[in-house]
Design a protein around this motif. Structure first.
Motif, PDB file in Angstrom:
ATOM      1  N   LYS A   1     -35.938 -35.988  36.488  1.00  0.00           N
ATOM      2  CA  LYS A   1     -37.137 -36.644  37.015  1.00  0.00           C
ATOM      3  C   LYS A   1     -36.834 -38.004  37.635  1.00  0.00           C
ATOM      4  N   ASN A   2     -35.558 -38.408  37.635  1.00  0.00           N
ATOM      5  CA  ASN A   2     -35.168 -39.716  38.177  1.00  0.00           C
ATOM      6  C   ASN A   2     -35.993 -40.845  37.548  1.00  0.00           C
ATOM      7  N   THR A   3     -36.148 -40.768  36.250  1.00  0.00           N
ATOM      8  CA  THR A   3     -37.018 -41.704  35.555  1.00  0.00           C
ATOM      9  C   THR A   3     -36.340 -42.238  34.303  1.00  0.00           C
ATOM     10  N   VAL A   4     -36.519 -43.532  34.062  1.00  0.00           N
ATOM     11  CA  VAL A   4     -36.053 -44.156  32.835  1.00  0.00           C
ATOM     12  C   VAL A   4     -37.277 -44.666  32.082  1.00  0.00           C
ATOM     13  N   TYR A   5     -37.207 -44.605  30.761  1.00  0.00           N
ATOM     14  CA  TYR A   5     -38.326 -44.979  29.915  1.00  0.00           C
ATOM     15  C   TYR A   5     -37.916 -46.081  28.944  1.00  0.00           C
ATOM     16  N   LEU A   6     -38.901 -46.833  28.511  1.00  0.00           N
ATOM     17  CA  LEU A   6     -38.701 -47.782  27.423  1.00  0.00           C
ATOM     18  C   LEU A   6     -39.869 -47.611  26.459  1.00  0.00           C
ATOM     19  N   GLN A   7     -39.589 -47.007  25.326  1.00  0.00           N
ATOM     20  CA  GLN A   7     -40.582 -46.861  24.271  1.00  0.00           C
ATOM     21  C   GLN A   7     -40.539 -48.127  23.428  1.00  0.00           C
ATOM     22  N   MET A   8     -41.647 -48.826  23.373  1.00  0.00           N
ATOM     23  CA  MET A   8     -41.714 -50.096  22.661  1.00  0.00           C
ATOM     24  C   MET A   8     -42.664 -49.941  21.482  1.00  0.00           C
ATOM     25  N   ASN A   9     -42.114 -50.076  20.291  1.00  0.00           N
ATOM     26  CA  ASN A   9     -42.884 -49.943  19.060  1.00  0.00           C
ATOM     27  C   ASN A   9     -42.908 -51.264  18.305  1.00  0.00           C
ATOM     28  N   SER A  10     -43.829 -51.382  17.384  1.00  0.00           N
ATOM     29  CA  SER A  10     -43.936 -52.590  16.557  1.00  0.00           C
ATOM     30  C   SER A  10     -43.913 -53.840  17.419  1.00  0.00           C
ATOM     31  N   LEU A  11     -44.708 -53.837  18.446  1.00  0.00           N
ATOM     32  CA  LEU A  11     -44.700 -54.948  19.392  1.00  0.00           C
ATOM     33  C   LEU A  11     -45.171 -56.242  18.747  1.00  0.00           C
ATOM     34  N   LYS A  12     -44.578 -57.331  19.212  1.00  0.00           N
ATOM     35  CA  LYS A  12     -44.877 -58.666  18.706  1.00  0.00           C
ATOM     36  C   LYS A  12     -45.384 -59.526  19.859  1.00  0.00           C
TER      37      LYS A  12
ATOM     38  N   ILE B   1     -34.652 -46.845  24.699  1.00  0.00           N
ATOM     39  CA  ILE B   1     -34.507 -46.539  26.118  1.00  0.00           C
ATOM     40  C   ILE B   1     -34.014 -45.104  26.255  1.00  0.00           C
ATOM     41  N   SER B   2     -34.537 -44.406  27.245  1.00  0.00           N
ATOM     42  CA  SER B   2     -34.111 -43.041  27.512  1.00  0.00           C
ATOM     43  C   SER B   2     -34.220 -42.769  29.002  1.00  0.00           C
ATOM     44  N   ARG B   3     -33.609 -41.694  29.435  1.00  0.00           N
ATOM     45  CA  ARG B   3     -33.652 -41.352  30.852  1.00  0.00           C
ATOM     46  C   ARG B   3     -33.788 -39.847  31.016  1.00  0.00           C
ATOM     47  N   ASP B   4     -34.415 -39.450  32.105  1.00  0.00           N
ATOM     48  CA  ASP B   4     -34.530 -38.055  32.481  1.00  0.00           C
ATOM     49  C   ASP B   4     -33.947 -37.929  33.884  1.00  0.00           C
TER      50      ASP B   4
ATOM     51  N   LEU C   1     -46.214 -49.300  23.361  1.00  0.00           N
ATOM     52  CA  LEU C   1     -46.371 -48.998  24.780  1.00  0.00           C
ATOM     53  C   LEU C   1     -45.138 -48.238  25.234  1.00  0.00           C
ATOM     54  N   ARG C   2     -45.311 -47.429  26.248  1.00  0.00           N
ATOM     55  CA  ARG C   2     -44.186 -46.732  26.863  1.00  0.00           C
ATOM     56  C   ARG C   2     -44.148 -47.077  28.339  1.00  0.00           C
ATOM     57  N   LEU C   3     -43.061 -47.741  28.733  1.00  0.00           N
ATOM     58  CA  LEU C   3     -42.859 -48.060  30.140  1.00  0.00           C
ATOM     59  C   LEU C   3     -42.075 -46.941  30.814  1.00  0.00           C
ATOM     60  N   SER C   4     -42.413 -46.704  32.072  1.00  0.00           N
ATOM     61  CA  SER C   4     -41.688 -45.729  32.880  1.00  0.00           C
ATOM     62  C   SER C   4     -41.225 -46.402  34.165  1.00  0.00           C
ATOM     63  N   CYS C   5     -40.097 -45.955  34.670  1.00  0.00           N
ATOM     64  CA  CYS C   5     -39.592 -46.438  35.951  1.00  0.00           C
ATOM     65  C   CYS C   5     -39.111 -45.235  36.734  1.00  0.00           C
ATOM     66  N   ALA C   6     -39.824 -44.919  37.798  1.00  0.00           N
ATOM     67  CA  ALA C   6     -39.466 -43.795  38.648  1.00  0.00           C
ATOM     68  C   ALA C   6     -38.654 -44.285  39.833  1.00  0.00           C
ATOM     69  N   ALA C   7     -37.486 -43.709  40.021  1.00  0.00           N
ATOM     70  CA  ALA C   7     -36.574 -44.152  41.073  1.00  0.00           C
ATOM     71  C   ALA C   7     -36.529 -43.152  42.216  1.00  0.00           C
TER      72      ALA C   7
END
Length: 117
Positions: free
Chosen positions: A75-86, A69-72, A18-24
């Motif tokens: 775009k005032n946005t931070v992301y959380l790419q979540m792989n191999s989720l448990k 975790i990454s940020r743009d 899943l990829r979470l986004s947070c727009a500020a």
């Protein structure tokens, strides 16, 4: 008015992504450290990952090698790419901004992530 709006949560099978986004809005994004936290039922929120304005990152041990975790800043946005989720990643995930000077912080409303086994 400050707003942190998370999106991207949902239900996924174990091993999925899943990829979470947070727009500020309402903050000077480039002057804030951004973090993703999660909260399990009956427990306090815990830091999952954070990223400074300069791009330095920090991860909780259980997500190292799986989450990114990454940020743009444009775009005032931070992301959380979540792989191999448990299944144990199942929680409500929150975005937090912390101003680097003064430490003023704000929280988003949270987004549910559910990982089925």
């Amino acid at each position: 008015q400050v707003q942190l709006v998370e999106s991207g949560g949902g239900l996924v099978q174990a091993g999925g992504s899943l990829r979470l986004s947070c727009a500020a809005s309402g903050i000077i994004f480039k002057f804030n450290t951004m973090g993703w936290y999660r909260q399990f039922p009956g427990r306090q929120r815990e830091l999952v990952a954070s990223i400074t304005p300069g791009g330095s990152t920090n991860y909780e041990d259980s997500v190292k090698g799986r989450f990114i975790i990454s940020r743009d800043n444009d775009k005032n946005t931070v992301y959380l790419q979540m792989n191999s989720l448990k299944p144990e990643d199942t929680a409500v995930y929150y975005c937090k901004s912390t101003r680097i000077i003064g430490r003023l912080s704000y929280w988003g409303q949270g987004t549910q992530v559910t990982v089925s086994s």
